[in-house]
Design an enzyme around this catalytic site. Structure first.
Site, short mmCIF file in Angstrom:
data_model
loop_
_atom_site.label_atom_id
_atom_site.label_comp_id
_atom_site.label_asym_id
_atom_site.label_seq_id
_atom_site.Cartn_x
_atom_site.Cartn_y
_atom_site.Cartn_z
N GLN A 146 -29.21 -5.00 -21.29
CA GLN A 146 -29.69 -6.39 -21.74
C GLN A 146 -28.68 -7.40 -21.02
O GLN A 146 -28.95 -8.64 -21.12
CB GLN A 146 -29.80 -6.61 -23.02
N SER A 187 -30.23 -1.37 -15.83
CA SER A 187 -31.45 -1.16 -15.35
C SER A 187 -32.06 -2.43 -14.20
O SER A 187 -31.88 -3.67 -14.77
CB SER A 187 -32.35 -0.84 -16.49
N CYS A 227 -43.16 -0.94 -32.78
CA CYS A 227 -44.19 -0.84 -33.84
C CYS A 227 -44.28 -2.24 -34.54
O CYS A 227 -43.10 -2.65 -34.78
CB CYS A 227 -43.79 0.32 -34.86
N1 PLP Z 1 -31.60 0.14 -23.21
C1 PLP Z 1 -31.84 -1.18 -23.42
C2 PLP Z 1 -31.09 -1.85 -24.51
C3 PLP Z 1 -33.19 -1.70 -23.23
O1 PLP Z 1 -33.44 -2.80 -23.60
C4 PLP Z 1 -33.98 -0.82 -22.14
C5 PLP Z 1 -35.22 -1.40 -21.86
O2 PLP Z 1 -36.11 -2.12 -22.66
C6 PLP Z 1 -33.56 0.63 -21.77
C7 PLP Z 1 -32.04 1.00 -22.08
C8 PLP Z 1 -34.09 1.27 -20.90
O3 PLP Z 1 -34.30 0.74 -19.64
P1 PLP Z 1 -35.41 1.16 -18.58
O4 PLP Z 1 -36.80 0.74 -19.09
O5 PLP Z 1 -35.19 0.72 -17.17
O6 PLP Z 1 -35.65 2.73 -18.64
#
Ligand code: PLP
Length: 390
Positions: free
Chosen positions: A184, A204, A330
């Site tokens: 994030q 990501s 949820c």
């Molecule tokens: N970690 C956090 C803090 C996230 O907000 C997200 C996605 O919402 C992820 C990991 C996972 O990322 P990805 O959607 O690329 O798998």
């Protein structure tokens, strides 16, 4: 239906920026080679891949050889947790893993699967009412067999920032590697891994105006890791699979752009976001901010509305052309409430009334005023309907 969507779910995903898209396009067309090929097409793909790796390394203040491209943030987290714990188990260096209770499921479920299938032990650190981990709690949880600590940079549901540098310093005092899920963070927080003092970090692409289906695991050199995805010597033998060259090029362009725009965008979004944090509790009775009031992501506003299930609010907002979310999977009382809100001490009854509004490059002051016009009567109407007093 309004003709323009006011998109306020940038923590879920972002549109691909024109810069990232333009950077990617040649790699869907004329430059299609496999980066492992020795002929010209392969070399061009390889050049693009390595240029992208240098760009990512530069933003992270790291060495290019420490950057591993993956398929998403979830895979990046999986790779660090499994890869480092498997390496520790193989070397007899320990089987204990420390995480926080508010991690994304990509960390949480991977940690618990390691406990279930590989005889690891997991400690979940508690958080305070704002969702913050106390470095003293981390110090107390460390054991002689602790092999990895993983605590996220910023929470996706409530926006709270963790004191990463302080937590990493505790880990290092005991010689334990420290991973942070920074999915994030890009575009909102500095990503200097040296200043943060972390040893591994996950990103990501689609969270910072890059494409979906591509992520980064940064691993400090010297860290032992067993590859999770096997079958080739790609990515320095740390992640097998033909590289998604177009996606990787797009991610790198988007990361560079997000970092360049960060100072101006942070200032702009903070002002708009603070308007929401101030006005919504003032306009809607029995409403409180979730997460930390200021130690939070600058584009992130989230609220708990007492006496309401948020699903109806989200549908009402959608009909008014506003895209928002609860911040977790949820929302119905029949389902398990968000583990993040539960860890923060929010009751199951209150947790179903959680709303997340995350701003981005398209967000204007008019959008914020439109939310402030639509949301209060909507919440009040649904409260009356759901309580049967209508
Ligand atoms: N970690 C956090 C803090 C996230 O907000 C997200 C996605 O919402 C992820 C990991 C996972 O990322 P990805 O959607 O690329 O798998």
């Amino acid at each position: 239906m309004p003709d323009r969507t006011i998109y306020l779910d940038h923590a879920a995903t972002t549109p691909v920026s024109p810069t990232a898209l333009a950077a990617m396009l040649p790699y869907f067309g004329e430059i299609y080679g496999n980066a492992s090929g020795i002929y010209r097409q392969g070399r061009l793909a390889k050049q693009a891949l390595e240029e992208a790796r240098r760009t990512v390394a530069e933003v992270l203040h790291a060495h290019p050889s420490e950057v591993v491209f993956t398929s998403c943030g979830s895979e990046s987290d999986n790779l660090v947790l499994r890869g480092i714990m498997w390496a520790a188990l193989r070397a007899g260096r320990g089987r204990h893993l420390i995480i926080s209770a508010v991690e994304h499921k990509a960390v949480l479920e991977t940690a618990h699967q390691l406990a279930e299938l590989f005889d690891c032990e997991v400690t979940e650190l508690p958080v305070d009412g704002y969702g913050r981990v106390d470095p003293d709690d981390l110090r107390r949880a460390i054991r002689p067999d602790t092999a990895l600590i993983s605590i996220m940079t910023a929470n996706n549901e409530v926006g709270t920032l963790q004191p990463i540098a302080a937590l990493a310093a505790v880990a290092h005092a005991y010689g334990i590697p420290f991973h942070t899920d920074a999915v994030q963070a890009p575009g909102h927080l500095p990503l200097d891994v040296q200043a943060l003092g972390v040893d591994a970090l996950a990103l990501s692409g689609h969270k910072f105006y890059g494409p979906k289906g591509v992520g980064v695991t940064w691993l400090r050199s010297g860290l032992s890791l067993v590859p999770v995805q096997t079958g080739g010597s790609h990515e320095g033998k740390r992640r097998a699979g033909t590289e998604n060259v177009a996606g990787i090029v797009g991610l790198a362009a988007a990361l560079r752009e997000a970092e360049d725009l960060r100072p101006a965008e942070t200032t702009r979004l903070l002002e708009l976001r603070n308007r929401l944090l101030d006005a919504i509790p003032a306009l809607i009775p029995n409403t409180r901010i979730s997460g930390h009031p200021h130690e939070r992501l600058p584009h992130h506003a989230s609220f708990l509305f007492a006496g309401i299930e948020i699903q109806g609010v989200l549908m009402g907002l959608d009909m008014a052309g506003i895209a928002a979310s609860s911040g977790s999977a949820c929302t119905s009382a029949a389902q398990t409430p968000s583990h993040v809100l539960t860890a923060m001490g929010v009751s199951a009854a209150d947790a179903v009334g959680h709303l997340r509004l995350t701003l981005g490059r398209s967000t204007t002051a008019e959008d914020i005023e439109e939310v402030l016009r639509v949301l209060p009567p909507l919440v009040q109407r649904l409260r009356r309907l759901q309580s049967g007093n209508w």
